[in-house]
Design a protein around this motif. Structure first.
Motif, mmCIF file in Angstrom:
data_model
loop_
_atom_site.group_PDB
_atom_site.id
_atom_site.type_symbol
_atom_site.label_atom_id
_atom_site.label_comp_id
_atom_site.label_asym_id
_atom_site.label_seq_id
_atom_site.Cartn_x
_atom_site.Cartn_y
_atom_site.Cartn_z
ATOM 1 N N VAL A 28 -23.916 -13.074 -43.887
ATOM 2 C CA VAL A 28 -23.870 -12.325 -42.624
ATOM 3 C C VAL A 28 -24.501 -13.157 -41.507
ATOM 4 C CG1 VAL A 28 -24.712 -10.270 -41.424
ATOM 5 C CG2 VAL A 28 -23.839 -10.082 -43.749
ATOM 6 N N LEU A 29 -25.665 -13.734 -41.771
ATOM 7 C CA LEU A 29 -26.326 -14.565 -40.765
ATOM 8 C C LEU A 29 -25.514 -15.813 -40.436
ATOM 9 C CD1 LEU A 29 -30.050 -14.317 -41.902
ATOM 10 C CD2 LEU A 29 -28.992 -13.277 -39.908
ATOM 11 N N ALA A 30 -24.947 -16.436 -41.452
ATOM 12 C CA ALA A 30 -24.118 -17.622 -41.228
ATOM 13 C C ALA A 30 -22.877 -17.253 -40.416
ATOM 14 C CB ALA A 30 -23.730 -18.251 -42.565
ATOM 15 N N GLY A 31 -22.268 -16.109 -40.725
ATOM 16 C CA GLY A 31 -21.104 -15.660 -39.967
ATOM 17 C C GLY A 31 -21.449 -15.367 -38.516
ATOM 18 N N PHE A 32 -22.601 -14.722 -38.311
ATOM 19 C CA PHE A 32 -23.057 -14.437 -36.949
ATOM 20 C C PHE A 32 -23.308 -15.738 -36.185
ATOM 21 C CE2 PHE A 32 -26.509 -13.675 -33.914
ATOM 22 C CZ PHE A 32 -25.904 -12.724 -33.115
ATOM 23 N N LEU A 33 -23.942 -16.695 -36.815
ATOM 24 C CA LEU A 33 -24.221 -17.983 -36.181
ATOM 25 C C LEU A 33 -22.933 -18.716 -35.832
ATOM 26 C CD1 LEU A 33 -26.348 -20.028 -35.291
ATOM 27 C CD2 LEU A 33 -26.264 -20.985 -37.588
ATOM 28 N N LEU A 34 -21.970 -18.719 -36.734
ATOM 29 C CA LEU A 34 -20.686 -19.369 -36.453
ATOM 30 C C LEU A 34 -19.962 -18.690 -35.299
ATOM 31 C CD1 LEU A 34 -19.355 -20.232 -40.022
ATOM 32 C CD2 LEU A 34 -20.121 -21.804 -38.243
ATOM 33 N N CYS A 35 -20.005 -17.362 -35.236
ATOM 34 C CA CYS A 35 -19.379 -16.640 -34.121
ATOM 35 C C CYS A 35 -20.059 -16.984 -32.799
ATOM 36 C CB CYS A 35 -19.430 -15.139 -34.360
ATOM 37 S SG CYS A 35 -18.254 -14.565 -35.593
ATOM 38 N N ALA A 36 -21.375 -17.048 -32.803
ATOM 39 C CA ALA A 36 -22.113 -17.382 -31.586
ATOM 40 C C ALA A 36 -21.774 -18.801 -31.113
ATOM 41 C CB ALA A 36 -23.614 -17.243 -31.824
ATOM 42 N N ILE A 37 -21.678 -19.728 -32.037
ATOM 43 C CA ILE A 37 -21.322 -21.106 -31.683
ATOM 44 C C ILE A 37 -19.901 -21.159 -31.140
ATOM 45 C CG2 ILE A 37 -20.856 -23.397 -32.654
ATOM 46 C CD1 ILE A 37 -23.282 -22.917 -34.523
ATOM 47 N N ALA A 38 -18.985 -20.432 -31.764
ATOM 48 C CA ALA A 38 -17.590 -20.410 -31.303
ATOM 49 C C ALA A 38 -17.503 -19.828 -29.891
ATOM 50 C CB ALA A 38 -16.722 -19.612 -32.272
ATOM 51 N N ILE A 39 -18.216 -18.753 -29.621
ATOM 52 C CA ILE A 39 -18.201 -18.148 -28.288
ATOM 53 C C ILE A 39 -18.763 -19.115 -27.255
ATOM 54 C CG2 ILE A 39 -19.266 -16.332 -26.884
ATOM 55 C CD1 ILE A 39 -18.970 -14.497 -29.379
ATOM 56 N N GLU A 40 -19.835 -19.803 -27.600
ATOM 57 C CA GLU A 40 -20.430 -20.788 -26.684
ATOM 58 C C GLU A 40 -19.450 -21.915 -26.382
ATOM 59 O OE1 GLU A 40 -23.175 -22.739 -24.239
ATOM 60 O OE2 GLU A 40 -23.258 -20.705 -25.061
ATOM 61 N N LEU A 41 -18.781 -22.435 -27.389
ATOM 62 C CA LEU A 41 -17.815 -23.521 -27.189
ATOM 63 C C LEU A 41 -16.629 -23.072 -26.350
ATOM 64 C CD1 LEU A 41 -17.892 -25.213 -30.715
ATOM 65 C CD2 LEU A 41 -18.908 -26.052 -28.578
ATOM 66 N N ILE A 42 -16.140 -21.865 -26.592
ATOM 67 C CA ILE A 42 -15.026 -21.333 -25.806
ATOM 68 C C ILE A 42 -15.451 -21.144 -24.346
ATOM 69 C CG2 ILE A 42 -13.573 -19.281 -25.455
ATOM 70 C CD1 ILE A 42 -13.518 -19.057 -28.574
ATOM 71 N N ALA A 43 -16.650 -20.631 -24.124
ATOM 72 C CA ALA A 43 -17.149 -20.431 -22.761
ATOM 73 C C ALA A 43 -17.294 -21.765 -22.030
ATOM 74 C CB ALA A 43 -18.485 -19.692 -22.789
ATOM 75 N N ARG A 44 -17.808 -22.764 -22.709
ATOM 76 C CA ARG A 44 -17.949 -24.092 -22.080
ATOM 77 C C ARG A 44 -16.584 -24.708 -21.782
ATOM 78 N NH1 ARG A 44 -23.166 -27.188 -23.128
ATOM 79 N NH2 ARG A 44 -24.611 -25.551 -23.731
ATOM 80 N N PHE A 45 -15.631 -24.560 -22.702
ATOM 81 C CA PHE A 45 -14.283 -25.079 -22.466
ATOM 82 C C PHE A 45 -13.678 -24.404 -21.244
ATOM 83 C CE2 PHE A 45 -9.688 -24.928 -22.906
ATOM 84 C CZ PHE A 45 -9.406 -26.278 -23.073
ATOM 85 N N TYR A 46 -13.795 -23.074 -21.169
ATOM 86 C CA TYR A 46 -13.267 -22.344 -20.014
ATOM 87 C C TYR A 46 -13.909 -22.847 -18.725
ATOM 88 C CZ TYR A 46 -12.848 -18.808 -16.448
ATOM 89 O OH TYR A 46 -12.634 -18.185 -15.253
ATOM 90 N N LEU A 47 -15.228 -22.947 -18.714
ATOM 91 C CA LEU A 47 -15.943 -23.336 -17.507
ATOM 92 C C LEU A 47 -15.530 -24.718 -17.021
ATOM 93 C CD1 LEU A 47 -18.158 -22.317 -15.595
ATOM 94 C CD2 LEU A 47 -19.800 -23.527 -17.018
ATOM 95 N N TRP A 48 -15.407 -25.674 -17.941
ATOM 96 C CA TRP A 48 -15.101 -27.048 -17.539
ATOM 97 C C TRP A 48 -13.624 -27.317 -17.311
ATOM 98 C CZ3 TRP A 48 -18.374 -30.504 -15.743
ATOM 99 C CH2 TRP A 48 -19.726 -30.305 -15.992
ATOM 100 N N ASN A 49 -12.727 -26.560 -17.953
ATOM 101 C CA ASN A 49 -11.309 -26.901 -17.884
ATOM 102 C C ASN A 49 -10.417 -25.855 -17.231
ATOM 103 O OD1 ASN A 49 -11.476 -29.438 -19.440
ATOM 104 N ND2 ASN A 49 -12.186 -28.064 -21.036
#
Length: 122
Positions: free
Chosen positions: A4-25
């Motif tokens: 559960v913790l690993a899944g939550f961490l992976l989701c948080a990382i994915a959301i951060e990467l998507i947000a950064r991609f959106y912001l920069w591109n």
């Protein structure tokens, strides 16, 4: 529990990467300026954002070592104006006339009304 913790961490990382991609591109210039941190804005624009020529300033905010950021003095963009002290609005005399009250509101974007383009409407 670990999964559960690993899944939550992976989701948080994915959301951060998507947000950064959106912001920069994908984000518009206005959205980038509104959503990006001071460091991200520095990375994109470099020293161009802090030029002294009032008509060429790109940001209404400048970095500050204690506050994080503050309104850029002498900023002017359409009807959005900062005076030489960094307050939103026209210039005023430093010496306060008798029977005059000055009220200063301190806060972040909700105090500044960042989406209001005319300081007289904030």
């Amino acid at each position: 529990m670990f999964l559960v913790l690993a899944g939550f961490l992976l989701c948080a990382i994915a959301i951060e990467l998507i947000a950064r991609f959106y912001l920069w591109n994908l984000a518009s210039e206005g959205d980038f300026r509104k959503l990006a941190s001071i460091n991200q804005i520095n990375d994109r624009y470099g020293d161009d954002i802090y030029v002294q020529d009032v008509d060429k300033r790109k940001l209404s905010w400048s970095p500050h070592q204690f506050l994080g950021y503050f309104p850029t003095p002498n900023y002017r963009h359409g009807d959005n104006v900062h005076n030489s002290y960094g307050f939103r609005g026209e210039e005023f005399d430093k010496a306060k006339p008798p029977n005059t009250f000055r009220i200063v509101a301190i806060g972040a974007s909700t105090t500044y009304s960042i989406d209001v383009p005319d300081y007289r409407s904030s």
